[in-house]
Scaffold this active site. Sequence first.
Site, short mmCIF file in Angstrom:
data_model
loop_
_atom_site.label_atom_id
_atom_site.label_comp_id
_atom_site.label_asym_id
_atom_site.label_seq_id
_atom_site.Cartn_x
_atom_site.Cartn_y
_atom_site.Cartn_z
N GLY A 10 0.64 -1.23 0.08
CA GLY A 10 0.01 0.04 -0.10
C GLY A 10 1.02 1.43 0.02
N ASN A 12 1.64 3.07 -2.44
CA ASN A 12 0.95 3.95 -3.51
C ASN A 12 -0.49 4.48 -2.66
OD1 ASN A 12 1.99 4.17 -6.10
ND2 ASN A 12 2.19 2.04 -5.89
N LEU A 87 -4.47 -6.96 -7.22
CA LEU A 87 -4.18 -8.18 -8.08
C LEU A 87 -5.20 -8.77 -8.51
CD1 LEU A 87 -0.80 -9.26 -5.99
CD2 LEU A 87 -1.01 -7.96 -8.20
N ASN A 104 -5.77 2.54 -12.81
CA ASN A 104 -4.64 1.62 -12.36
C ASN A 104 -3.18 2.20 -12.48
OD1 ASN A 104 -3.64 -1.09 -11.71
ND2 ASN A 104 -3.23 -1.35 -13.70
N HIS A 106 0.53 1.07 -13.17
CA HIS A 106 1.39 -0.35 -13.56
C HIS A 106 2.70 0.22 -13.91
CE1 HIS A 106 2.07 -4.07 -15.74
NE2 HIS A 106 2.89 -3.41 -16.56
N ASP A 147 -4.64 -4.30 -18.52
CA ASP A 147 -3.58 -2.94 -18.77
C ASP A 147 -3.78 -2.50 -20.25
OD1 ASP A 147 -2.43 -3.48 -16.29
OD2 ASP A 147 -1.17 -5.10 -17.17
N GLU A 176 5.76 5.92 -9.36
CA GLU A 176 4.48 5.85 -9.33
C GLU A 176 4.07 6.63 -8.24
OE1 GLU A 176 3.59 1.43 -8.76
OE2 GLU A 176 5.48 1.11 -9.34
C1 GRF Z 1 3.10 -1.09 -7.58
O1 GRF Z 1 4.63 -1.39 -8.20
C2 GRF Z 1 2.24 -1.17 -8.42
O2 GRF Z 1 2.55 -0.55 -9.72
C3 GRF Z 1 1.92 -2.69 -8.76
O3 GRF Z 1 2.13 -3.47 -7.53
C4 GRF Z 1 3.02 -2.38 -6.58
C5 GRF Z 1 2.19 -2.10 -5.34
O4 GRF Z 1 3.16 -1.51 -4.43
N1 GRF Z 1 0.87 -3.05 -9.49
P1 GRF Z 1 2.32 -0.86 -3.17
O5 GRF Z 1 1.30 -1.88 -2.61
O6 GRF Z 1 1.39 0.53 -3.66
O7 GRF Z 1 3.20 -0.69 -2.33
#
Ligand code: GRF
Length: 208
Positions: A10, A12, A87, A104, A106, A147, A176
């Site tokens: 988490g 992000n 996921l 999303n 990626h 995607d 990100e």
């Molecule tokens: C990130 O690299 C995202 O792009 C991918 O999974 C990772 C998630 O990281 N889909 P987090 O859970 O946000 O730390």
Amino acid sequence: MIGVLVSGSGSNLQAIINAIESGRIDARIAVVISDRAGAYALERARKHGIKALCISRNGRDRAALNTALLQALEEAGVNLVVLAGFLSILDERVVSRYKNAIMNIHPALIPSFCGPGYYGERVHEAALRYGVKVSGATVHFVDEGTDTGPVILQECVPVLHDDDAHTLAARVLKVEHRLLPEAVRLFVEDRIRVEGRRVILMQEENGR
Ligand code: GRF
């Protein structure tokens, strides 16, 4: 109202929370939902007083998971769904209910190294195997494919000769954490228009 779907650490999600708490994004996260019980993202949400739910994929098939997700998102009054390291695959009911309102992140430059099976470190391993000189991050709207939806924001990072999947992932993750909150802010400020596959970002005032 934002709903964030997560499966892992988490970081992000944290970047979005930070952008909201600093006043950069004028919106609220109504609910964080994980499809895995142990996801640290749930703890991050609770620490910030955000409703955190686990809707586990254990014991649920894809249809049941999607039904439960849709119900939880609607109950929370969500109008933007953010997949932040989520996921599971959303089905057409969720995608059509939230058309051009699910984004999303990626960890590669779509359309490279994306699609079924490209998640987590596999993405970076594939980029390194191919020998590309740049990789990066993409924020895109979610459509029925994996995607394949319209690209909102992309930014590249260099691939260095001594990179492994970990070092490349860390470099991309930094990007990100900037890109995803920025896309959320643009959406919340109604600065995004979708014309076919092309996403038009509306001019900013105040030179921001
Ligand atoms: C990130 O690299 C995202 O792009 C991918 O999974 C990772 C998630 O990281 N889909 P987090 O859970 O946000 O730390």
